[in-house]
Design a protein around this motif. Structure first.
Motif, mmCIF file in Angstrom:
data_model
loop_
_atom_site.group_PDB
_atom_site.id
_atom_site.type_symbol
_atom_site.label_atom_id
_atom_site.label_comp_id
_atom_site.label_asym_id
_atom_site.label_seq_id
_atom_site.Cartn_x
_atom_site.Cartn_y
_atom_site.Cartn_z
ATOM 1 N N ARG A 6 -2.158 -7.615 -9.643
ATOM 2 C CA ARG A 6 -1.581 -7.566 -8.297
ATOM 3 C C ARG A 6 -2.558 -6.895 -7.339
ATOM 4 O O ARG A 6 -3.162 -5.872 -7.643
ATOM 5 C CB ARG A 6 -0.256 -6.806 -8.340
ATOM 6 N N ASP A 7 -2.706 -7.484 -6.156
ATOM 7 C CA ASP A 7 -3.634 -6.944 -5.170
ATOM 8 C C ASP A 7 -2.988 -6.735 -3.811
ATOM 9 O O ASP A 7 -3.665 -6.526 -2.807
ATOM 10 C CB ASP A 7 -4.852 -7.858 -5.029
ATOM 11 N N LEU A 8 -1.655 -6.807 -3.783
ATOM 12 C CA LEU A 8 -0.922 -6.602 -2.536
ATOM 13 C C LEU A 8 0.383 -5.870 -2.838
ATOM 14 O O LEU A 8 1.216 -6.372 -3.585
ATOM 15 C CB LEU A 8 -0.638 -7.946 -1.866
ATOM 16 N N PHE A 9 0.536 -4.687 -2.268
ATOM 17 C CA PHE A 9 1.726 -3.865 -2.501
ATOM 18 C C PHE A 9 2.402 -3.573 -1.164
ATOM 19 O O PHE A 9 1.749 -3.112 -0.220
ATOM 20 C CB PHE A 9 1.357 -2.546 -3.182
ATOM 21 N N VAL A 10 3.693 -3.858 -1.083
ATOM 22 C CA VAL A 10 4.442 -3.676 0.156
ATOM 23 C C VAL A 10 5.698 -2.860 -0.122
ATOM 24 O O VAL A 10 6.393 -3.098 -1.115
ATOM 25 C CB VAL A 10 4.836 -5.038 0.772
ATOM 26 N N THR A 11 5.998 -1.911 0.754
ATOM 27 C CA THR A 11 7.171 -1.064 0.609
ATOM 28 C C THR A 11 7.884 -0.931 1.949
ATOM 29 O O THR A 11 7.242 -0.772 2.987
ATOM 30 C CB THR A 11 6.780 0.347 0.114
ATOM 31 N N VAL A 12 9.218 -1.004 1.932
ATOM 32 C CA VAL A 12 10.041 -0.789 3.122
ATOM 33 C C VAL A 12 10.764 0.540 2.955
ATOM 34 O O VAL A 12 11.503 0.726 1.988
ATOM 35 C CB VAL A 12 11.065 -1.927 3.312
ATOM 36 N N ARG A 29 9.959 1.263 8.312
ATOM 37 C CA ARG A 29 8.509 1.350 8.148
ATOM 38 C C ARG A 29 8.055 0.415 7.036
ATOM 39 O O ARG A 29 8.653 0.396 5.952
ATOM 40 C CB ARG A 29 8.090 2.783 7.820
ATOM 41 N N ILE A 30 7.004 -0.364 7.308
ATOM 42 C CA ILE A 30 6.419 -1.264 6.312
ATOM 43 C C ILE A 30 5.064 -0.685 5.910
ATOM 44 O O ILE A 30 4.142 -0.622 6.719
ATOM 45 C CB ILE A 30 6.220 -2.691 6.866
ATOM 46 N N MET A 31 4.956 -0.266 4.668
ATOM 47 C CA MET A 31 3.708 0.279 4.136
ATOM 48 C C MET A 31 3.033 -0.785 3.275
ATOM 49 O O MET A 31 3.650 -1.321 2.350
ATOM 50 C CB MET A 31 3.974 1.527 3.297
ATOM 51 N N THR A 32 1.779 -1.100 3.586
ATOM 52 C CA THR A 32 1.038 -2.134 2.854
ATOM 53 C C THR A 32 -0.254 -1.545 2.306
ATOM 54 O O THR A 32 -0.990 -0.868 3.032
ATOM 55 C CB THR A 32 0.708 -3.323 3.769
ATOM 56 N N LYS A 33 -0.507 -1.827 1.034
ATOM 57 C CA LYS A 33 -1.783 -1.472 0.408
ATOM 58 C C LYS A 33 -2.341 -2.728 -0.249
ATOM 59 O O LYS A 33 -1.622 -3.432 -0.959
ATOM 60 C CB LYS A 33 -1.596 -0.368 -0.633
ATOM 61 N N THR A 34 -3.628 -3.005 -0.021
ATOM 62 C CA THR A 34 -4.194 -4.246 -0.541
ATOM 63 C C THR A 34 -5.706 -4.137 -0.728
ATOM 64 O O THR A 34 -6.359 -3.303 -0.095
ATOM 65 C CB THR A 34 -3.883 -5.416 0.420
ATOM 66 N N THR A 35 -6.221 -5.001 -1.586
ATOM 67 C CA THR A 35 -7.676 -5.138 -1.772
ATOM 68 C C THR A 35 -8.142 -6.532 -1.364
ATOM 69 O O THR A 35 -9.290 -6.897 -1.621
ATOM 70 C CB THR A 35 -8.047 -4.881 -3.248
ATOM 71 N N VAL A 37 -9.574 -9.570 0.763
ATOM 72 C CA VAL A 37 -10.658 -9.584 1.751
ATOM 73 C C VAL A 37 -10.176 -10.031 3.127
ATOM 74 O O VAL A 37 -10.814 -9.710 4.143
ATOM 75 C CB VAL A 37 -11.809 -10.500 1.281
ATOM 76 N N GLU A 38 -9.084 -10.790 3.202
ATOM 77 C CA GLU A 38 -8.618 -11.256 4.507
ATOM 78 C C GLU A 38 -7.961 -10.144 5.330
ATOM 79 O O GLU A 38 -7.672 -10.338 6.516
ATOM 80 C CB GLU A 38 -7.654 -12.440 4.355
ATOM 81 N N PHE A 39 -7.717 -8.999 4.712
ATOM 82 C CA PHE A 39 -7.197 -7.849 5.448
ATOM 83 C C PHE A 39 -8.374 -6.980 5.901
ATOM 84 O O PHE A 39 -9.285 -6.705 5.127
ATOM 85 C CB PHE A 39 -6.252 -7.026 4.566
ATOM 86 N N ASP A 40 -8.316 -6.524 7.146
ATOM 87 C CA ASP A 40 -9.409 -5.714 7.694
ATOM 88 C C ASP A 40 -9.427 -4.302 7.126
ATOM 89 O O ASP A 40 -10.486 -3.668 7.060
ATOM 90 C CB ASP A 40 -9.292 -5.639 9.224
ATOM 91 N N PHE A 41 -8.258 -3.806 6.725
ATOM 92 C CA PHE A 41 -8.164 -2.449 6.210
ATOM 93 C C PHE A 41 -7.391 -2.450 4.888
ATOM 94 O O PHE A 41 -6.595 -3.363 4.628
ATOM 95 C CB PHE A 41 -7.460 -1.537 7.223
ATOM 96 N N PRO A 42 -7.593 -1.446 4.044
ATOM 97 C CA PRO A 42 -6.879 -1.396 2.762
ATOM 98 C C PRO A 42 -5.432 -0.935 2.881
ATOM 99 O O PRO A 42 -4.630 -1.175 1.975
ATOM 100 C CB PRO A 42 -7.700 -0.386 1.948
ATOM 101 N N GLU A 43 -5.082 -0.287 4.000
ATOM 102 C CA GLU A 43 -3.719 0.213 4.172
ATOM 103 C C GLU A 43 -3.234 -0.028 5.601
ATOM 104 O O GLU A 43 -4.011 0.059 6.545
ATOM 105 C CB GLU A 43 -3.636 1.710 3.849
ATOM 106 N N TYR A 44 -1.934 -0.320 5.710
ATOM 107 C CA TYR A 44 -1.301 -0.522 7.010
ATOM 108 C C TYR A 44 0.057 0.177 7.016
ATOM 109 O O TYR A 44 0.723 0.276 5.976
ATOM 110 C CB TYR A 44 -1.087 -2.012 7.307
ATOM 111 N N SER A 45 0.454 0.622 8.193
ATOM 112 C CA SER A 45 1.780 1.200 8.381
ATOM 113 C C SER A 45 2.292 0.762 9.748
ATOM 114 O O SER A 45 1.740 1.137 10.778
ATOM 115 C CB SER A 45 1.734 2.732 8.298
ATOM 116 N N ILE A 46 3.330 -0.079 9.743
ATOM 117 C CA ILE A 46 3.909 -0.560 10.999
ATOM 118 C C ILE A 46 5.434 -0.457 10.882
ATOM 119 O O ILE A 46 5.974 -0.236 9.792
ATOM 120 C CB ILE A 46 3.482 -2.012 11.323
ATOM 121 N N ARG A 47 6.112 -0.622 12.019
ATOM 122 C CA ARG A 47 7.575 -0.579 12.001
ATOM 123 C C ARG A 47 8.118 -1.935 12.444
ATOM 124 O O ARG A 47 7.586 -2.577 13.364
ATOM 125 C CB ARG A 47 8.114 0.532 12.903
ATOM 126 N N ARG A 48 9.167 -2.371 11.787
ATOM 127 C CA ARG A 48 9.801 -3.643 12.107
ATOM 128 C C ARG A 48 11.325 -3.469 12.110
ATOM 129 O O ARG A 48 11.867 -2.652 11.370
ATOM 130 C CB ARG A 48 9.436 -4.705 11.056
#
Length: 341
Positions: A6-12, A29-35, A37-48
């Protein structure tokens, strides 16, 4: 995908209430961790908020018509909960939204969808929402119009069997859901009576010197039984019913995909008939009939792969659900037995 690949982890998590002049709503809050290449950063935190999840689901249905799209929890109704801003409602919805995103993130095709990428990374989702319908969705509307009322000649038996299975599956789950809700209703009514019943013995004990101790014991026993029953009822409301409801909605989503598959096959058969009447000459490139045939074969392959994946997930989810509820019931009766002893 297993944990090692797995190379994409998402948590609400972290729901927050927002009170504005025109409306009140909850964001998550949506927390994303990934490796990837199409993502510019390895981690994201946004609200939806909920309507953002609904936008994502609609976009996935438009752009990935050959795949099963996981269901969202219903907008205003969560079984057993009335106030949509209560802690119970918000937590039940958060868990459902978390499962929705995890199912997409674990899918080998949906997880690479451009709209899913935007949902996980964009700070301003509204600009993407303003974009019109995609060419693919417009083409889908034209196909539905052309093929409406067309009766398939050669629908594969395996897809007819899938449709029949989904109908029966949803019917059985609906029955279990109704019975479970009735059981919960009766347990809540019984719980109300227990809570009224226990204090009577406590009040009585104040009037009976020699019987004071045993009466207090009965009162304490009833109180402990009430606590144990309340925990069991909460487990059914918060853990058991949402899974049933999710799979009922899932089966409806899957039946819609089957209908789309039939529409694509209807388009293929209609073009095949038209080509036969015109006695179409073969040119250098693929004919319209061959293109439609490719679409049917692609639809069939995607649908069968998703069905197998769904069946595996279903077996795991229901094994965990049923074993968990069995354990909860055993724990309840063990508590009640110890209390009575």
């Amino acid at each position: 995908m297993d944990g090692e690949t797995r190379d994409l982890f998402v948590t609400v998590d972290d729901p927050k209430k927002h009170v504005c002049t025109m409306e009140t709503y909850i964001t998550y809050r949506i927390m994303t961790k990934t490796t990837r290449v199409e993502f510019d950063f390895p981690e994201y935190s946004i609200r939806r908020r909920y309507q953002d999840f609904d936008w994502l689901k609609n976009k996935l249905e438009e752009t990935q018509p050959t795949h099963f799209i996981p269901p969202l929890p219903e907008k205003f109704v969560v079984k057993g909960v009335v106030d949509r801003f209560s802690e119970e409602f918000v937590e039940t919805r958060r868990r459902a939204l978390d499962k929705f995103l995890k199912r997409i993130a674990d899918h080998p095709v949906l997880s690479f969808n451009e709209h899913f990428h935007v949902f996980l990374t964009s700070k301003d989702l509204n600009s993407h929402k303003k974009q019109g319908a995609t060419l693919l969705s417009k083409m889908g509307e034209s196909v539905r119009y052309v093929t409406s009322g067309y009766k398939l000649r050669n629908r594969p038996l395996e897809f007819s069997a899938i449709g029949e299975y989904l109908d029966t599956f949803a019917l059985k789950l609906g029955t279990i859901d109704r019975i479970a809700q009735r059981i919960i209703k009766e347990e809540v009514e019984y719980l109300v009576e227990l809570r009224e019943y226990g204090p009577v013995y406590s009040t009585w004990s104040a009037l009976e010197g020699e019987l004071s101790e045993p009466l207090e014991g009965v009162s304490a026993c009833v109180g402990n039984c009430s606590t144990a029953l309340e925990e069991l009822t909460e487990d059914m409301t918060e853990d058991f019913l949402p899974v049933l409801r999710e799979y009922i909605l899932y089966s409806e989503s899957m039946k819609n995909v089957l209908k789309k598959r039939d529409q694509v096959q209807a388009e293929y058969e209609a073009k095949l008939d038209a080509a036969a009447l015109r006695r179409e000459e073969r040119t250098g490139g693929p004919t319209e009939v061959e293109k439609c045939q490719d679409k049917v074969e692609c639809f069939n392959a995607d649908l069968k792969a998703d069905m197998e994946r769904w069946q595996n997930n279903k077996r795991q989810d229901f094994r965990q659900l049923l074993m968990g509820m069995a354990d909860k019931n055993i724990q309840y009766y063990e508590k009640v037995k110890r209390i009575n002893i």
